[in-house]
Write an enzyme that holds these catalytic residues in place. Structure first.
Site, PDB file in Angstrom:
ATOM      1  N   SER A 126       0.869  -1.180   0.000  1.00  0.00           N
ATOM      2  CA  SER A 126       0.000   0.000   0.000  1.00  0.00           C
ATOM      3  C   SER A 126       0.907   1.232   0.000  1.00  0.00           C
ATOM      4  O   SER A 126       1.049   1.930   0.980  1.00  0.00           O
ATOM      5  CB  SER A 126      -0.921  -0.007   1.214  1.00  0.00           C
ATOM      6  OG  SER A 126      -0.183   0.030   2.416  1.00  0.00           O
TER       7      SER A 126
ATOM      8  N   HIS B 293      -3.533  -5.941   2.643  1.00  0.00           N
ATOM      9  CA  HIS B 293      -2.616  -6.943   3.198  1.00  0.00           C
ATOM     10  C   HIS B 293      -3.298  -8.284   3.456  1.00  0.00           C
ATOM     11  O   HIS B 293      -2.686  -9.186   4.001  1.00  0.00           O
ATOM     12  CB  HIS B 293      -1.998  -6.445   4.512  1.00  0.00           C
ATOM     13  CG  HIS B 293      -1.013  -5.337   4.306  1.00  0.00           C
ATOM     14  ND1 HIS B 293      -0.364  -4.706   5.341  1.00  0.00           N
ATOM     15  CD2 HIS B 293      -0.563  -4.745   3.165  1.00  0.00           C
ATOM     16  CE1 HIS B 293       0.440  -3.779   4.847  1.00  0.00           C
ATOM     17  NE2 HIS B 293       0.341  -3.780   3.539  1.00  0.00           N
TER      18      HIS B 293
ATOM     19  N   GLN C 247      -6.334  -1.576   7.364  1.00  0.00           N
ATOM     20  CA  GLN C 247      -5.240  -2.493   7.058  1.00  0.00           C
ATOM     21  C   GLN C 247      -4.617  -3.156   8.288  1.00  0.00           C
ATOM     22  O   GLN C 247      -4.220  -4.312   8.220  1.00  0.00           O
ATOM     23  CB  GLN C 247      -4.180  -1.704   6.288  1.00  0.00           C
ATOM     24  CG  GLN C 247      -2.947  -2.454   5.866  1.00  0.00           C
ATOM     25  CD  GLN C 247      -2.029  -1.558   5.052  1.00  0.00           C
ATOM     26  OE1 GLN C 247      -2.259  -1.323   3.873  1.00  0.00           O
ATOM     27  NE2 GLN C 247      -0.989  -1.039   5.668  1.00  0.00           N
ATOM     28  N   GLU C 248      -4.490  -2.373   9.375  1.00  0.00           N
ATOM     29  CA  GLU C 248      -3.762  -2.919  10.525  1.00  0.00           C
ATOM     30  C   GLU C 248      -4.429  -2.568  11.849  1.00  0.00           C
ATOM     31  O   GLU C 248      -4.812  -1.419  12.062  1.00  0.00           O
ATOM     32  CB  GLU C 248      -2.334  -2.350  10.544  1.00  0.00           C
ATOM     33  CG  GLU C 248      -1.561  -2.665   9.280  1.00  0.00           C
ATOM     34  CD  GLU C 248      -0.240  -1.917   9.168  1.00  0.00           C
ATOM     35  OE1 GLU C 248       0.286  -1.432  10.187  1.00  0.00           O
ATOM     36  OE2 GLU C 248       0.258  -1.809   8.030  1.00  0.00           O
TER      37      GLU C 248
ATOM     38  N   GLU D 109       1.546  -9.408   7.049  1.00  0.00           N
ATOM     39  CA  GLU D 109       2.391  -9.015   8.175  1.00  0.00           C
ATOM     40  C   GLU D 109       2.224  -9.956   9.366  1.00  0.00           C
ATOM     41  O   GLU D 109       2.607  -9.633  10.492  1.00  0.00           O
ATOM     42  CB  GLU D 109       2.119  -7.561   8.555  1.00  0.00           C
ATOM     43  CG  GLU D 109       2.450  -6.621   7.402  1.00  0.00           C
ATOM     44  CD  GLU D 109       2.433  -5.151   7.778  1.00  0.00           C
ATOM     45  OE1 GLU D 109       1.981  -4.819   8.889  1.00  0.00           O
ATOM     46  OE2 GLU D 109       2.860  -4.339   6.946  1.00  0.00           O
TER      47      GLU D 109
ATOM     48  N   ASP E 265      -3.984   1.346  11.665  1.00  0.00           N
ATOM     49  CA  ASP E 265      -3.553   1.973  10.410  1.00  0.00           C
ATOM     50  C   ASP E 265      -4.666   1.708   9.398  1.00  0.00           C
ATOM     51  O   ASP E 265      -4.817   0.587   8.918  1.00  0.00           O
ATOM     52  CB  ASP E 265      -2.225   1.378   9.920  1.00  0.00           C
ATOM     53  CG  ASP E 265      -1.767   1.995   8.598  1.00  0.00           C
ATOM     54  OD1 ASP E 265      -2.426   2.958   8.138  1.00  0.00           O
ATOM     55  OD2 ASP E 265      -0.765   1.531   8.033  1.00  0.00           O
TER      56      ASP E 265
ATOM     57  N   GLU F  60      -3.083   5.770  12.340  1.00  0.00           N
ATOM     58  CA  GLU F  60      -2.245   6.097  11.179  1.00  0.00           C
ATOM     59  C   GLU F  60      -3.115   6.156   9.922  1.00  0.00           C
ATOM     60  O   GLU F  60      -4.042   5.351   9.770  1.00  0.00           O
ATOM     61  CB  GLU F  60      -1.175   5.002  11.055  1.00  0.00           C
ATOM     62  CG  GLU F  60      -0.239   5.141   9.862  1.00  0.00           C
ATOM     63  CD  GLU F  60       0.698   3.933   9.772  1.00  0.00           C
ATOM     64  OE1 GLU F  60       1.010   3.322  10.807  1.00  0.00           O
ATOM     65  OE2 GLU F  60       1.101   3.600   8.651  1.00  0.00           O
TER      66      GLU F  60
ATOM     67  N   ASP G  44       1.427   8.482   6.989  1.00  0.00           N
ATOM     68  CA  ASP G  44       2.342   7.549   6.306  1.00  0.00           C
ATOM     69  C   ASP G  44       2.388   7.901   4.818  1.00  0.00           C
ATOM     70  O   ASP G  44       3.291   8.609   4.357  1.00  0.00           O
ATOM     71  CB  ASP G  44       1.852   6.117   6.553  1.00  0.00           C
ATOM     72  CG  ASP G  44       2.604   5.058   5.740  1.00  0.00           C
ATOM     73  OD1 ASP G  44       3.625   5.391   5.128  1.00  0.00           O
ATOM     74  OD2 ASP G  44       2.159   3.890   5.721  1.00  0.00           O
TER      75      ASP G  44
ATOM     76  N   LYS H  92       9.782   5.180   7.112  1.00  0.00           N
ATOM     77  CA  LYS H  92      10.175   3.963   6.408  1.00  0.00           C
ATOM     78  C   LYS H  92      11.383   4.293   5.541  1.00  0.00           C
ATOM     79  O   LYS H  92      11.304   5.165   4.670  1.00  0.00           O
ATOM     80  CB  LYS H  92       9.042   3.503   5.485  1.00  0.00           C
ATOM     81  CG  LYS H  92       7.804   2.952   6.203  1.00  0.00           C
ATOM     82  CD  LYS H  92       6.642   2.870   5.227  1.00  0.00           C
ATOM     83  CE  LYS H  92       5.467   2.076   5.736  1.00  0.00           C
ATOM     84  NZ  LYS H  92       4.248   2.307   4.924  1.00  0.00           N
TER      85      LYS H  92
ATOM     86  N   HIS I 260       8.555  -1.197   9.427  1.00  0.00           N
ATOM     87  CA  HIS I 260       8.929  -2.168   8.404  1.00  0.00           C
ATOM     88  C   HIS I 260       8.034  -1.941   7.166  1.00  0.00           C
ATOM     89  O   HIS I 260       7.256  -0.987   7.128  1.00  0.00           O
ATOM     90  CB  HIS I 260       8.694  -3.594   8.945  1.00  0.00           C
ATOM     91  CG  HIS I 260       7.241  -3.879   9.206  1.00  0.00           C
ATOM     92  ND1 HIS I 260       6.693  -5.124   9.260  1.00  0.00           N
ATOM     93  CD2 HIS I 260       6.196  -3.021   9.420  1.00  0.00           C
ATOM     94  CE1 HIS I 260       5.408  -5.062   9.499  1.00  0.00           C
ATOM     95  NE2 HIS I 260       5.067  -3.799   9.605  1.00  0.00           N
ATOM     96  N   ARG I 261       8.132  -2.840   6.159  1.00  0.00           N
ATOM     97  CA  ARG I 261       7.186  -2.840   5.042  1.00  0.00           C
ATOM     98  C   ARG I 261       6.441  -4.174   5.033  1.00  0.00           C
ATOM     99  O   ARG I 261       6.885  -5.140   5.642  1.00  0.00           O
ATOM    100  CB  ARG I 261       7.904  -2.669   3.688  1.00  0.00           C
ATOM    101  CG  ARG I 261       8.650  -1.376   3.474  1.00  0.00           C
ATOM    102  CD  ARG I 261       7.851  -0.119   3.747  1.00  0.00           C
ATOM    103  NE  ARG I 261       6.652   0.079   2.974  1.00  0.00           N
ATOM    104  CZ  ARG I 261       6.448   1.034   2.076  1.00  0.00           C
ATOM    105  NH1 ARG I 261       7.410   1.877   1.792  1.00  0.00           N
ATOM    106  NH2 ARG I 261       5.281   1.166   1.472  1.00  0.00           N
ATOM    107  N   SER I 262       5.358  -4.215   4.275  1.00  0.00           N
ATOM    108  CA  SER I 262       4.620  -5.483   4.222  1.00  0.00           C
ATOM    109  C   SER I 262       5.411  -6.573   3.493  1.00  0.00           C
ATOM    110  O   SER I 262       5.246  -7.756   3.753  1.00  0.00           O
ATOM    111  CB  SER I 262       3.252  -5.280   3.584  1.00  0.00           C
ATOM    112  OG  SER I 262       3.371  -4.639   2.339  1.00  0.00           O
TER     113      SER I 262
ATOM    114  N   LYS J   7       6.748  -0.492  14.466  1.00  0.00           N
ATOM    115  CA  LYS J   7       5.864  -1.590  14.089  1.00  0.00           C
ATOM    116  C   LYS J   7       6.628  -2.533  13.172  1.00  0.00           C
ATOM    117  O   LYS J   7       7.304  -2.105  12.238  1.00  0.00           O
ATOM    118  CB  LYS J   7       4.552  -1.087  13.462  1.00  0.00           C
ATOM    119  CG  LYS J   7       4.660  -0.274  12.195  1.00  0.00           C
ATOM    120  CD  LYS J   7       3.249  -0.012  11.637  1.00  0.00           C
ATOM    121  CE  LYS J   7       3.284   0.566  10.253  1.00  0.00           C
ATOM    122  NZ  LYS J   7       1.968   0.754   9.644  1.00  0.00           N
TER     123      LYS J   7
HETATM  124  P1  PGA Z   1       3.069  -1.279   3.110  1.00  0.00           P
HETATM  125  O1  PGA Z   1       2.176  -1.176   4.420  1.00  0.00           O
HETATM  126  O2  PGA Z   1       4.414  -1.701   3.524  1.00  0.00           O
HETATM  127  O3  PGA Z   1       2.326  -2.289   2.281  1.00  0.00           O
HETATM  128  O4  PGA Z   1       3.061   0.097   2.502  1.00  0.00           O
HETATM  129  C1  PGA Z   1       2.635  -0.652   5.625  1.00  0.00           C
HETATM  130  C2  PGA Z   1       1.877   0.576   6.029  1.00  0.00           C
HETATM  131  O5  PGA Z   1       0.941   1.036   5.321  1.00  0.00           O
HETATM  132  O6  PGA Z   1       2.186   1.152   7.065  1.00  0.00           O
HETATM  133 ZN    ZN Z   2       0.588   2.793   6.846  1.00  0.00          ZN
END
Ligand code: PGA
Ligand code: ZN
Length: 421
Positions: A40, A153, A161-162, A203, A240, A286, A313, A338, A366-368, A389
């Site tokens: 994302s 994800h 997403q999270e 994740e 998030d 987020e 983000d 990131k 981190h990243r997904s 995270k």
């Molecule tokens: P991504 O997701 O690594 O797929 O961008 C992580 C996030 O959105 O924080």
């Molecule tokens: Zn994010």
């Protein structure tokens, strides 16, 4: 000094190609660094160079990025002192010559930048966190553990997403990690009892089909309680939304398509968040709105910024240009950080510093798509940012970072610090 730089195409945690850089110094030091990759992604992230050759990995190969390292970057950096991080990063940026690192590839550039930091630390016989953070780097980050996955994800009916469990009330990093790992296991039991899927998303968090987004929060609160912890005091919740992934027209319109909750505008999402923040122990949110919705973001922050941490983000992409605008316009009160969104270690450090200087928090991430590389764990301690995270308590590429933090905590002994704010 640097005597060789090599690069190979390896696979990340989703089985997609990514770059690994190998660097050698004249004192015999050998270091390697692997680059993560998002799903994302923000529109203005530094450019991840992919081959586009559909015959290999559906176009996702990174042979060109590797070739750029070997044929263009290596000849330029050979003979330089690996500890001149700022100079190396500046040269990489200049050699690329574009605003978004698209010529050589941000994946190529970041791999070299990280490898230089690792090689220099090793050559100085210092752990990476101390090399990058100095003697003051003793603060362990609160592990924000993403135990329930949705959005892009996962293949389920959750839009956000999270959903992270945040053990801010624990006495130490290792205890905090235990609190949330236990909560993860309790959540698995709860899902199982209800006949819901316990398979995991990118994740490592569970990705069940739920009746609504709110059910995700209710399940997590229940899992916290049933694990013997107090919601809001020992463990709180972070969300998030990754709202860019369900914005429809770049004009403050959204479609919560996965759950079927349907069309919403910024004000509806803000109202929903207000309701949830009153009702549930939410500590951080987020990307509640999409990357182009600066106005909605600022409204969200003025409504909730005194109660929770509001993190940008996709909207800031670890870029000081966008974070500066955010600070001026009160868009948020924290930025996600990131490394591969901006593409060099030095620029990432600058983004963290900009946050700090302006009373914003920096949330390391981190990243997904990840690898076993643990650079992020050391980097989080070096930056003393207080939280990070790195996904859930499953999938080794996620645990690798948490486990590295356990090692750092052990090495610091009684000097290790742990607190939320
Ligand atoms: P991504 O997701 O690594 O797929 O961008 C992580 C996030 O959105 O924080
Ligand atoms: Zn994010």
């Amino acid at each position: 000094s640097i005597v060789s730089i090599d690069a190979i195409e390896i696979l990340d945690s989703r089985g997609n190609p990514t770059v690994r850089v190998l660097m050698e110094l004249d004192d015999g030091t050998e270091a390697s660094a692997s680059v993560p990759s998002g799903a994302s992604t923000g529109e203005y992230e530094a450019h991840e160079l992919r081959d586009g050759d559909k015959k290999r990995y559906g176009g996702k190969g990174v042979k060109k990025a590797c070739e750029n390292i070997v044929k263009q970057i290596a000849p330029t950096l050979l003979g330089m002192d690996a500890s001149e991080q700022a100079k190396i990063d500046r040269i990489l940026i200049e050699l690329d010559g574009t605003d978004d690192k698209s010529r050589l590839g941000a994946n190529a550039i970041l791999g070299v930048s990280m490898a230089a930091a690792k090689a220099a630390a090793q050559s100085h016989h210092m752990p990476l966190y101390r090399y990058l953070g100095g003697a003051e780097a003793k603060r362990l980050p609160v592990p924000c553990m993403n135990i329930l996955n949705g959005g892009e994800h996962a293949d389920n009916s959750v839009d956000f997403q999270e959903f992270m469990a945040v053990p801010h009330g624990a006495p130490s990093f290792s205890e905090g990690l235990r609190y949330v790992a236990e909560t993860f296991h309790t959540l698995k039991k709860l899902l199982h009892e209800r006949g819901l899927a316990t398979s995991v998303g990118d994740e490592g968090g569970f990705a069940p089909d739920l009746g609504s987004n709110e059910e995700a929060i209710e399940l997590i609160v229940e899992a916290i309680e049933k694990s013997g912890y107090r919601p809001g005091e020992d463990i709180s919740i972070a969300i998030d939304s990754a709202a860019t992934s369900f914005s429809t027209d770049k004009k403050g319109h959204y479609d919560l398509k996965w759950s079927g909750a349907g069309k919403m505008q910024s004000i509806d999402l803000i109202a929903l968040a207000k309701e949830w923040v009153d009702k549930y122990p939410i500590i951080l949110w987020e990307d509640p709105l999409a990357e182009e919705d600066w106005e909605g973001f600022a409204r969200f922050t003025s409504a909730l910024g005194d109660k929770i941490e509001v993190v940008g983000d996709d909207i800031f992409v670890t870029n000081t240009k966008f974070i500066s605008r955010g600070i001026r316009e009160h868009t948020a009160n924290a930025s996600l950080i990131k490394l591969n969104q901006i593409g060099t270690v030095s620029e990432t450090v600058a983004a963290v510093r900009l946050c700090e200087e302006n009373g914003w928090r920096a949330f390391l991430s981190h990243r997904s798509g990840e690898t076993a590389d643990t650079f992020l764990a050391d980097f989080a301690v070096a930056m003393q940012s207080g939280h990070l995270k790195s996904g859930s308590a499953s999938r080794s590429e996620r645990l690798a970072k948490y486990n590295r933090l356990l090692e750092i905590e052990h090495a610091l002994g009684t000097d290790a610090k742990y607190y939320w704010k």
